[in-house]
Design a protein around this motif. Structure first.
Motif, PDB file in Angstrom:
ATOM      1  N   THR A  52       6.398   6.182  -0.333  1.00  0.00           N
ATOM      2  CA  THR A  52       6.965   4.860  -0.125  1.00  0.00           C
ATOM      3  C   THR A  52       5.817   3.858  -0.014  1.00  0.00           C
ATOM      4  O   THR A  52       4.728   4.099  -0.534  1.00  0.00           O
ATOM      5  N   THR A  53       6.033   2.756   0.640  1.00  0.00           N
ATOM      6  CA  THR A  53       4.987   1.765   0.911  1.00  0.00           C
ATOM      7  C   THR A  53       5.041   1.389   2.382  1.00  0.00           C
ATOM      8  O   THR A  53       6.008   1.710   3.079  1.00  0.00           O
ATOM      9  N   LYS A  57       4.049  11.648  -7.692  1.00  0.00           N
ATOM     10  CA  LYS A  57       2.736  11.966  -7.162  1.00  0.00           C
ATOM     11  C   LYS A  57       2.036  10.733  -6.591  1.00  0.00           C
ATOM     12  O   LYS A  57       2.111   9.639  -7.149  1.00  0.00           O
ATOM     13  N   MET A  58       1.359  10.941  -5.479  1.00  0.00           N
ATOM     14  CA  MET A  58       0.532   9.920  -4.831  1.00  0.00           C
ATOM     15  C   MET A  58      -0.926  10.239  -5.156  1.00  0.00           C
ATOM     16  O   MET A  58      -1.397  11.352  -4.892  1.00  0.00           O
ATOM     17  N   THR A 112       0.838  -1.197   0.000  1.00  0.00           N
ATOM     18  CA  THR A 112       0.000   0.000   0.000  1.00  0.00           C
ATOM     19  C   THR A 112       0.869   1.241   0.000  1.00  0.00           C
ATOM     20  O   THR A 112       1.839   1.351   0.758  1.00  0.00           O
ATOM     21  N   VAL A 113       0.520   2.203  -0.853  1.00  0.00           N
ATOM     22  CA  VAL A 113       1.305   3.428  -0.983  1.00  0.00           C
ATOM     23  C   VAL A 113       1.131   4.293   0.270  1.00  0.00           C
ATOM     24  O   VAL A 113       0.025   4.461   0.794  1.00  0.00           O
ATOM     25  N   VAL A 114       2.249   4.850   0.730  1.00  0.00           N
ATOM     26  CA  VAL A 114       2.265   5.712   1.917  1.00  0.00           C
ATOM     27  C   VAL A 114       2.983   7.016   1.567  1.00  0.00           C
ATOM     28  O   VAL A 114       4.064   7.001   0.976  1.00  0.00           O
ATOM     29  N   GLY A 115       2.359   8.129   1.931  1.00  0.00           N
ATOM     30  CA  GLY A 115       2.992   9.426   1.757  1.00  0.00           C
ATOM     31  C   GLY A 115       3.472   9.979   3.081  1.00  0.00           C
ATOM     32  O   GLY A 115       2.791   9.847   4.101  1.00  0.00           O
ATOM     33  N   ILE A 116       4.641  10.583   3.072  1.00  0.00           N
ATOM     34  CA  ILE A 116       5.231  11.157   4.278  1.00  0.00           C
ATOM     35  C   ILE A 116       5.480  12.646   4.042  1.00  0.00           C
ATOM     36  O   ILE A 116       6.113  13.028   3.056  1.00  0.00           O
TER      37      ILE A 116
END
Length: 243
Positions: free
Chosen positions: A203-204, A232-233, A185-189
């Motif tokens: 990242t994931t 881009k997410m 699953t895509v993760v944005g920080i």
């Protein structure tokens, strides 16, 4: 008048005009010392009231007392004053004191929205905010909320994700999330969003480096449809069915 002001994540560009006006017209400014430093040029020589972390009740009480003297007072929070800010506590204390002070809640840009804009469009479908700080909410309750949000496949914005006092709670939260979501699953920080040392990263769950995360970081965990395209997410809203 007592203004409860959200000053945004840290940049003047992300402060609302209403927030700027409230600070300008107030005679006394109250807030956590770090937030007062952010707006020091706006405060000038106005009197201020500040203290450190966990001094929220004292700050809010003093702000009410100053407003009861007939002064216009602004108490500031980072982000939005009604999202983990001072709005609720101010209203609770005024209700308890049966004070006649008039209050105006001034909204601001919260961390999830500021980070999302930098990351792309991760919040285009249903999402929720969950704070991992267990100072005021028992960890068992937070775990139940994470479980429910992950099971329902919300995009999840994690506030207060990791600190020296709570080094393992982010990983525990992600372990709960992966009961229902893939480790890919895509993760944005977003770290220090709109501040000098701003960092954005996509990242994931599997590849997330917890050592990069601290209290000034927002972690946005996508839903099953969230994907990365270049830098881009993106969480689809559903328009692709009509494209």
């Amino acid at each position: 008048m007592l203004y409860v002001v959200g000053i945004g994540p840290g940049s003047r560009d992300l402060m609302t005009q209403e927030a700027i006006d409230a600070i300008d017209k107030s005679q006394v400014i109250v807030g956590y010392k770090t937030y007062l430093n952010i707006i020091s040029d706006m405060i000038g020589d106005k009197p201020t009231i500040s203290n450190g972390m966990r001094g929220e009740i004292e700050r809010c009480t003093q702000a009410i007392e100053e407003a009861e003297k007939g002064q216009d007072v602004a108490i500031v929070s980072s982000g939005d004053s009604g999202i983990y800010g001072m709005a609720g506590l101010i209203l609770e204390l005024i209700d308890k004191k049966e004070s006649s002070v008039k209050v105006k809640i001034v909204p601001g840009v919260t961390a999830s929205i500021a980070a999302a804009a930098k990351l792309g469009a991760p919040l285009m479908n249903d999402f929720c905010h969950i704070s991992l700080s267990d100072h005021m909410t028992p960890w068992e309750v937070i775990q139940e909320r994470i479980d429910a949000a992950a099971k329902s496949d919300f995009v999840i914005c994690l506030y207060n994700p990791r600190s020296r006092e709570r080094p393992t709670l982010l990983r525990e939260a992600l372990n709960i999330i992966t009961k229902y979501k893939s480790e890919d699953t895509v993760v944005g920080i977003g770290k220090d969003v709109a501040r000098e040392n701003e960092i954005e990263k996509i990242t994931t769950i599997k590849d997330l480096d917890e050592t990069e995360i601290n209290m000034t970081t927002i972690v946005i965990v996508g839903n099953q449809h969230t994907y990365q395209s270049g830098d881009k997410m993106i969480t689809p809203r559903g328009y692709e069915k009509r494209i």
